[in-house]
Design an enzyme around this catalytic site. Structure first.
Site, PDB file in Angstrom:
ATOM      1  N   GLU A  69      59.749   2.084  62.880  1.00  8.36           N
ATOM      2  CA  GLU A  69      58.360   1.638  62.842  1.00  8.36           C
ATOM      3  C   GLU A  69      58.381   0.296  63.568  1.00  8.36           C
ATOM      4  O   GLU A  69      59.176  -0.583  63.216  1.00  8.36           O
ATOM      5  CB  GLU A  69      57.888   1.466  61.396  1.00  8.36           C
ATOM      6  CG  GLU A  69      57.663   2.773  60.658  1.00  8.36           C
ATOM      7  CD  GLU A  69      56.503   3.584  61.225  1.00  8.36           C
ATOM      8  OE1 GLU A  69      55.596   2.984  61.842  1.00  8.36           O
ATOM      9  OE2 GLU A  69      56.510   4.815  61.070  1.00  8.36           O
ATOM     10  N   LYS A 102      63.999  -5.043  60.381  1.00 10.00           N
ATOM     11  CA  LYS A 102      64.944  -4.957  61.516  1.00 10.00           C
ATOM     12  C   LYS A 102      66.152  -5.862  61.253  1.00 10.00           C
ATOM     13  O   LYS A 102      67.290  -5.500  61.542  1.00 10.00           O
ATOM     14  CB  LYS A 102      64.260  -5.347  62.837  1.00 10.00           C
ATOM     15  CG  LYS A 102      63.209  -4.381  63.333  1.00 10.00           C
ATOM     16  CD  LYS A 102      63.742  -2.992  63.682  1.00 10.00           C
ATOM     17  CE  LYS A 102      64.568  -2.966  64.936  1.00 10.00           C
ATOM     18  NZ  LYS A 102      64.917  -1.566  65.345  1.00 10.00           N
ATOM     19  N   THR A 109      65.471  -6.362  67.810  1.00 13.81           N
ATOM     20  CA  THR A 109      64.410  -7.196  68.369  1.00 13.81           C
ATOM     21  C   THR A 109      64.718  -8.685  68.239  1.00 13.81           C
ATOM     22  O   THR A 109      65.443  -9.096  67.321  1.00 13.81           O
ATOM     23  CB  THR A 109      63.084  -6.896  67.630  1.00 13.81           C
ATOM     24  OG1 THR A 109      62.111  -7.866  67.986  1.00 13.81           O
ATOM     25  CG2 THR A 109      63.252  -6.965  66.103  1.00 13.81           C
ATOM     26  N   ASP A 110      64.125  -9.488  69.111  1.00 13.63           N
ATOM     27  CA  ASP A 110      64.295 -10.946  69.000  1.00 13.63           C
ATOM     28  C   ASP A 110      63.543 -11.509  67.794  1.00 13.63           C
ATOM     29  O   ASP A 110      63.764 -12.649  67.391  1.00 13.63           O
ATOM     30  CB  ASP A 110      63.842 -11.653  70.292  1.00 13.63           C
ATOM     31  CG  ASP A 110      62.369 -11.458  70.638  1.00 13.63           C
ATOM     32  OD1 ASP A 110      61.672 -10.689  69.942  1.00 13.63           O
ATOM     33  OD2 ASP A 110      61.902 -12.065  71.619  1.00 13.63           O
ATOM     34  N   GLU A 111      62.653 -10.674  67.192  1.00  9.89           N
ATOM     35  CA  GLU A 111      61.847 -11.184  66.069  1.00  9.89           C
ATOM     36  C   GLU A 111      62.699 -11.505  64.841  1.00  9.89           C
ATOM     37  O   GLU A 111      62.250 -12.211  63.947  1.00  9.89           O
ATOM     38  CB  GLU A 111      60.749 -10.182  65.697  1.00  9.89           C
ATOM     39  CG  GLU A 111      59.801  -9.932  66.842  1.00  9.89           C
ATOM     40  CD  GLU A 111      58.458  -9.358  66.414  1.00  9.89           C
ATOM     41  OE1 GLU A 111      58.163  -9.340  65.214  1.00  9.89           O
ATOM     42  OE2 GLU A 111      57.706  -8.942  67.306  1.00  9.89           O
ATOM     43  N   ASN A 154      49.723 -16.069  75.160  1.00 11.58           N
ATOM     44  CA  ASN A 154      48.895 -14.854  75.161  1.00 11.58           C
ATOM     45  C   ASN A 154      47.623 -14.998  75.997  1.00 11.58           C
ATOM     46  O   ASN A 154      47.272 -14.108  76.771  1.00 11.58           O
ATOM     47  CB  ASN A 154      48.503 -14.470  73.727  1.00 11.58           C
ATOM     48  CG  ASN A 154      49.687 -13.973  72.916  1.00 11.58           C
ATOM     49  OD1 ASN A 154      50.706 -13.573  73.488  1.00 11.58           O
ATOM     50  ND2 ASN A 154      49.571 -14.008  71.602  1.00 11.58           N
ATOM     51  N   TYR A 204      58.054  -6.209  59.313  1.00  6.88           N
ATOM     52  CA  TYR A 204      58.738  -5.526  60.425  1.00  6.88           C
ATOM     53  C   TYR A 204      60.037  -6.236  60.769  1.00  6.88           C
ATOM     54  O   TYR A 204      61.116  -5.632  60.780  1.00  6.88           O
ATOM     55  CB  TYR A 204      57.826  -5.461  61.659  1.00  6.88           C
ATOM     56  CG  TYR A 204      58.584  -5.144  62.942  1.00  6.88           C
ATOM     57  CD1 TYR A 204      59.179  -3.897  63.128  1.00  6.88           C
ATOM     58  CD2 TYR A 204      58.715  -6.105  63.960  1.00  6.88           C
ATOM     59  CE1 TYR A 204      59.900  -3.618  64.292  1.00  6.88           C
ATOM     60  CE2 TYR A 204      59.424  -5.827  65.126  1.00  6.88           C
ATOM     61  CZ  TYR A 204      60.010  -4.579  65.277  1.00  6.88           C
ATOM     62  OH  TYR A 204      60.730  -4.298  66.429  1.00  6.88           O
ATOM     63  N   ARG A 260      55.108 -15.313  74.066  1.00  6.88           N
ATOM     64  CA  ARG A 260      56.077 -14.215  74.040  1.00  6.88           C
ATOM     65  C   ARG A 260      56.804 -14.188  75.378  1.00  6.88           C
ATOM     66  O   ARG A 260      56.289 -14.633  76.411  1.00  6.88           O
ATOM     67  CB  ARG A 260      55.357 -12.854  73.829  1.00  6.88           C
ATOM     68  CG  ARG A 260      54.622 -12.724  72.483  1.00  6.88           C
ATOM     69  CD  ARG A 260      55.606 -12.651  71.345  1.00  6.88           C
ATOM     70  NE  ARG A 260      55.007 -12.481  70.022  1.00  6.88           N
ATOM     71  CZ  ARG A 260      54.700 -13.499  69.198  1.00  6.88           C
ATOM     72  NH1 ARG A 260      54.882 -14.757  69.589  1.00  6.88           N
ATOM     73  NH2 ARG A 260      54.207 -13.253  67.993  1.00  6.88           N
ATOM     74  N   ASP A 288      63.456  13.652  60.905  1.00  3.54           N
ATOM     75  CA  ASP A 288      63.364  12.286  60.399  1.00  3.54           C
ATOM     76  C   ASP A 288      64.758  11.701  60.222  1.00  3.54           C
ATOM     77  O   ASP A 288      65.632  12.354  59.649  1.00  3.54           O
ATOM     78  CB  ASP A 288      62.631  12.360  59.041  1.00  3.54           C
ATOM     79  CG  ASP A 288      62.070  11.028  58.633  1.00  3.54           C
ATOM     80  OD1 ASP A 288      62.830  10.038  58.651  1.00  3.54           O
ATOM     81  OD2 ASP A 288      60.876  10.980  58.303  1.00  3.54           O
ATOM     82  N   LEU A 335      58.306  12.287  65.571  1.00  6.32           N
ATOM     83  CA  LEU A 335      56.949  12.353  66.125  1.00  6.32           C
ATOM     84  C   LEU A 335      55.930  11.786  65.151  1.00  6.32           C
ATOM     85  O   LEU A 335      54.999  12.471  64.735  1.00  6.32           O
ATOM     86  CB  LEU A 335      56.582  13.790  66.543  1.00  6.32           C
ATOM     87  CG  LEU A 335      57.426  14.400  67.655  1.00  6.32           C
ATOM     88  CD1 LEU A 335      56.892  15.764  68.053  1.00  6.32           C
ATOM     89  CD2 LEU A 335      57.485  13.488  68.890  1.00  6.32           C
TER      90      LEU A 335
END
Ligand code: NAD
Ligand code: DAU
Length: 350
Positions: free
Chosen positions: A85, A160, A131-133, A255, A156, A220, A60, A36
């Site tokens: 995150e 990942k 993620t695709d990032e 965008n 980020y 995106r 956690d 949380l």
């Protein structure tokens, strides 16, 4: 009977996955482990919290003792790991939290699964949601496939990517039964209003400027969150161990074009004159290291496991706008405390 651990189940995508698993598989027992953080919201799960096959544990994923105790008591057969995150802008201002949760937290879960499953790996599965990032940024053409080289550009995406590598390392080194998926941008109900769509919906509703980074030319690929949840269910049950599956919406948007479409949908929903909401569009300082374009080739998942996106984007966007308008209290309760100060830092009160 299957005992499943879902991490990050109080977040945006996690809550849709928890709902799907709890309702679709009443014979499974689902434990949702979530710390949380600012992004976790148990209100997202109001409709399933009293189900007998569901349990919430506040904790956690970096807490090794807690995680191994949970594995020992619940004897999990499967893990669906979403806790992370997840916001790129936050990773730019505070990378360490991303390293801690996304890398160390993932290793902690891998270690617990490895210890608990060391004698019998058969029938077990550790599913890592990514993620695709991790693939970096595309030029005008081309798509990310499962064999595209990793080239993460933000703290980020680097965190990942690192967690993806570690999950694969546990497969090759220890024979841990893993599967990974890399998905494009999700949209839909319950998304925290720091991300583009819920933030823009809320600002349009309140006649506040819609902040568009740079010239709004970044692209995106958008997927409705419930379609992602169905893909996760499919891969969790039928994906091949050791494999990676890309998930995308075949739905690329610049965008600025996306924001124009959203303004149209909002004008209609709010009974405003056509073009009224577009007046709120404000170009602001670009994100550092802003990836230009993401686009996903999900043909492996579609051809091998038979998944496909169910919604056309216009329909999904209208559904999403309706949800946020009908659930304004959900938004109001979030717009306080940490979120407000974060918003102030990010946009300087605009
Ligand atoms: P989110 O930020 O909405 O939710 C993350 C959840 O994880 C929250 O409930 C939070 O409380 C929990 N959490 C964070 N740190 C934790 C910790 N240390 N221990 C336990 N719980 C913790 O994220 P999301 O958008 O729902 O993304 C979920 C996953 O899907 C992430 O792994 C993300 O990288 C991945 N993903 C997201 C998208 C997207 O468009 N949102 C696309 C592809 C992949
Ligand atoms: O591609 C998958 C990723 O999609 C996930 O791994 C991430 O967890 C998720 O946050 C999302 O990352 P993005 O950075 O693409 O999402 P975000 O909503 O932050 O931004 C979408 C695009 O809109 C991006 O090009 C930046 C831009 N943007 C974003 C915000 C918040 C704006 O122009 N203005 C804004 O205020």
């Amino acid at each position: 009977m299957k005992n499943i651990l879902i991490t990050g189940g109080a977040g945006f995508i996690g809550s849709h996955v928890v709902r799907l698993m709890v309702n679709k598989y009443p014979q499974y027992s689902v434990v949702n482990l979530d710390a949380l953080t600012y992004a976790g919201n148990l209100e997202n799960l109001k409709d399933v919290e009293y189900k007998t096959n569901y349990e919430f544990v506040k904790g956690d994923i970096t807490d090794a003792k807690l995680v191994s105790r949970l594995f020992a008591t619940h004897r999990f057969d499967g893990v669906i790991h979403l806790a992370a995150e997840s916001h790129v802008d936050r990773s730019i201002s505070n990378p360490l939290e991303f390293i801690n949760t996304n890398i160390l937290g993932t290793v902690n879960l891998l270690n617990a699964a490895r210890m608990e499953w060391k004698d019998v790996m058969d029938g077990k599965r550790f599913y890592h949601i990514s993620t695709d990032e991790v693939y970096g940024s595309l030029g005008e053409t081309g798509l990310f496939t499962e064999t595209t080289s990793y080239d993460p550009r933000s703290p980020y995406s680097a965190s990942k990517a690192s967690s993806d590598h570690l999950v694969r390392a546990y497969y090759h080194t220890y024979g841990l039964p893993v599967v990974i998926s890399n998905c494009s941008n999700n949209y839909g109900p319950n998304q925290f209003p720091e991300k583009l769509l819920p933030l823009a919906i809320n600002n349009i509703l309140n006649n506040k400027p819609i902040p568009v980074y740079g010239k709004g030319e970044n692209i995106r690929d958008w997927l409705y969150v419930e379609d992602h949840a169905v893909a996760i269910d499919t891969i969790f049950h039928n994906g091949k161990l050791g494999e990676t599956y890309n998930i995308g919406g075949i739905n690329e948007w610049k965008n600025i074009d996306l924001i124009h479409l959203l303004c149209k949908v909002m004008d209609k929903a709010l009974g405003r004159a056509p073009g009224a909401s577009e007046q709120l569009i404000t170009f602001v300082k670009d994100r550092a290291g802003h990836d230009q374009r993401y686009a996903i080739d999900s043909s492996k998942l579609m051809n091998e496991l038979g998944w496909k996106p169910s919604l056309q984007f216009e329909e999904g966007l209208e559904k999403t706008v309706s949800w946020y308008l009908e659930n304004q209290n959900w938004m109001k309760r979030i717009l306080s405390g940490e979120y407000e100060s974060y918003y102030q830092d990010q946009y300087g009160g605009r």
